[in-house]
Scaffold this active site. Structure first.
Site, PDB file in Angstrom:
ATOM      1  N   SER A 123      36.182  35.851  30.595  1.00 48.30           N
ATOM      2  CA  SER A 123      36.639  34.748  31.438  1.00 48.30           C
ATOM      3  C   SER A 123      36.542  33.437  30.638  1.00 48.30           C
ATOM      4  CB  SER A 123      35.831  34.730  32.741  1.00 48.30           C
ATOM      5  OG  SER A 123      36.373  33.826  33.662  1.00 48.30           O
TER       6      SER A 123
ATOM      7  N   ASP B  96      44.804  41.153  37.112  1.00 47.32           N
ATOM      8  CA  ASP B  96      44.188  39.824  37.039  1.00 47.32           C
ATOM      9  C   ASP B  96      45.198  38.759  37.454  1.00 47.32           C
ATOM     10  OD1 ASP B  96      42.888  37.455  36.346  1.00 47.32           O
ATOM     11  OD2 ASP B  96      42.078  38.258  34.481  1.00 47.32           O
TER      12      ASP B  96
ATOM     13  N   HIS C 103      40.357  39.901  38.074  1.00 49.78           N
ATOM     14  CA  HIS C 103      39.677  39.078  37.076  1.00 49.78           C
ATOM     15  C   HIS C 103      38.194  39.426  36.946  1.00 49.78           C
ATOM     16  CE1 HIS C 103      39.313  35.626  34.440  1.00 49.78           C
ATOM     17  NE2 HIS C 103      38.249  35.231  35.113  1.00 49.78           N
TER      18      HIS C 103
END
Lengths: 346, 346
Positions: free
Chosen positions: A150, A292, A322
């Site tokens: 991330s 995602d 995600h």
């Protein structure tokens, strides 16, 4: 999977063969955490005095891996003998895990801005420089790998571009060289919610709301279908939807550990990511999650094509979108193990 | 396209042949608008006194088509001789348009709840019953077609299920028999933003913010890419992203014409949609937009499979996602013209 198996079978002899000092189980381990007071020339905010919290743990003198997660992650990646409280990535990091603390030392920092004391524009490049400053402080010249997920992947890309000479391999999970404009738009709304609450006195409620909005994007539509498709409770004057229980659970939890300023500045930092992939010449593994909604696959394809180092793109599928790096333990472990194995062999 | 061409070539003789009185250009037209004061047995809110605004315009005594749009649409669908101000769907409705006021009368209502005076749970079924009440009031026994887009399509499905005997054909664009749970979650956040602003005194700003969030979902990621991908203006302490100009333009416009109560109740109404497709036995055209993030195609497939009347599913592709019905003038006109042609031939 074949690489995964290979990795399991090559310790400790094969690791030693590859030039790495390997430690059998029971070898002396270390764990330290501290803060570094330093000065950083920030990309937008100028020269600032900063305090950077860091933690280093693993086998004494072993090769170092930097591990960084999302904006709400921190320096305590995994539980260990000295700092026994749960880390944010115990599933992947620890003794016998994919990021094996019997063979590596794991370094992580608290994001600059995470304590809410820095109210300025923070570029992901600044975080990479902060990590480099901690490495300098600890006398660590080179790291075997940078594993980022991330926001941590964005910072890893910056580290590879700015400090590539001290990096063996980058493993970037669900993070790209830029933010997609539609997702930036969503985050602008999240920040404006907080700003609204701030000016109006309802900042805790506003921050909980912004977090709830963020979380919608972190998970796939299929998960929402499975968890929240039940009919709402409808009265004449009010309706309560199933998902509201979820929001009311996660919002306050987040508010308890995040200051509004930290949230605003780290959210903004994600949207400041703007890196030319061609500036990266380090061997890189990119992990893309099909579902995602925050990091579109197309951006990760563009990243993979642009990087000048050797690149592997791993596509996985996950109900968790995600958040796959936190949830898909087996898929992520297989990729990490194989990549670290290549890193050792390189 | 062949049906489209056929429709153009069959007026007025073919229409007369099909048992419909057709009017050559220049025929007397009518336009009326008024309010109906009535009592409605609402699904969740009980029996309520309501005032329903309606408008009827087109060729004198011609067959009636009901036309309803999104929650921000209203009774004035198109400009005409008497009410000359622009309507919300002039591209599709008017003299010589797909919904041709030379051959039809177009009826539309202001959504109940749109004036902010009804602070109660409003089911899309209530809107369908409100339309039926106006038809009763006007002595209109049967309508040739119900053309609904977005929330209007949800209400059209309810009308087909509840008042199918008085409906020739339903054309439902970008609206389904239910709301997807993930999109409900997003709308819950929008309503909570307004509620936050309301309790904190910043309700206008909050409503503008909720609208901005809604609009992100209405358009495709490709459009955001094209319009808002430019780099932000970054200072040491503040960043302004390109999309913020857009938000600051659309928010206040919306606030000027929508009350917080109306927004809260109509947004909630979308999430109250819960209809068994098998309850529909009317011939139906469904229009699905591939890029629609608000109404997933999978829900429209389920709808098409479930309806017991003859069903056509039209798939189109549009940069404008959920807003395609307002923007894809040629594609929508072709579908409407062909569907209305089938409706006449039936």
């Amino acid at each position: 999977m074949s690489l995964h198996t290979a990795a399991l079978s090559r310790e400790p002899a094969a690791l030693a063969h590859a030039g790495i000092v390997a430690f059998p189980p029971g070898t002396a381990t270390m764990a330290e955490r501290d803060v570094l007071d330093t000065t950083l020339a920030m990309r937008h905010a100028g020269i600032r005095r900063l305090r950077i919290g860091w933690e280093l743990q693993g086998a004494q003198d072993a090769p170092v891996i930097v591990v960084q997660g999302g904006i709400s992650a921190h320096r305590h990646v995994a539980a260990g003998a000295r700092f026994a409280e749960p880390g944010w990535w115990d599933a992947q990091c620890g003794e016998g895990r994919a990021i094996d603390t019997r063979h590596h030392r794991v370094l992580a920092i608290d994001w600059i801005g995470a304590d809410g004391s820095l109210d300025a524009c923070i570029d992901p490049a600044d975080q990479a420089d902060a990590i480099a400053a901690v490495l300098d402080h600890l006398g660590i010249v080179r790291v075997t790998a940078f594993i980022g997920a991330s926001y941590g992947a964005m910072v890893g890309l910056q580290f590879a571009a700015r400090h590539g000479a001290r990096l063996g391999r980058l493993i970037a999970i669900s993070g790209a060289h830029r933010s997609h404009p539609q997702v930036t738009a969503l985050r602008v709304i999240q920040r404006r919610i907080v700003a609204l609450g701030r000016s109006e006195g309802g900042v805790r409620e506003a921050l909980a709301l912004a977090r709830s909005l963020a979380v919608i994007g972190y998970r796939s539509d299929v998960e929402f279908e499975q968890r929240f498709a039940a009919a709402p409770a409808v009265g004449p004057d009010a309706t309560r939807f199933v998902v509201e229980d979820y929001f009311d659970a996660i919002g306050p939890k987040f508010v308890a550990r995040f200051s509004p300023t930290a949230y605003l500045r780290l959210s903004e930092s994600i949207d400041l990511q703007n890196l030319d992939p061609a500036s990266i010449r380090v061997a890189t593994d990119i992990v893309a999650v099909r579902e995602d909604r925050i990091v579109p696959e197309s951006d990760l394809y563009a990243l993979a094509e642009g990087i000048r180092g050797s690149t592997r793109l791993h596509r996985i599928s996950s109900l968790y979108g995600h958040d796959a790096f936190l949830k898909e333990e087996a898929q992520i472990a297989a990729i990490l193990t194989a990549a670290l194995c290549r890193s050792v062999a390189a």
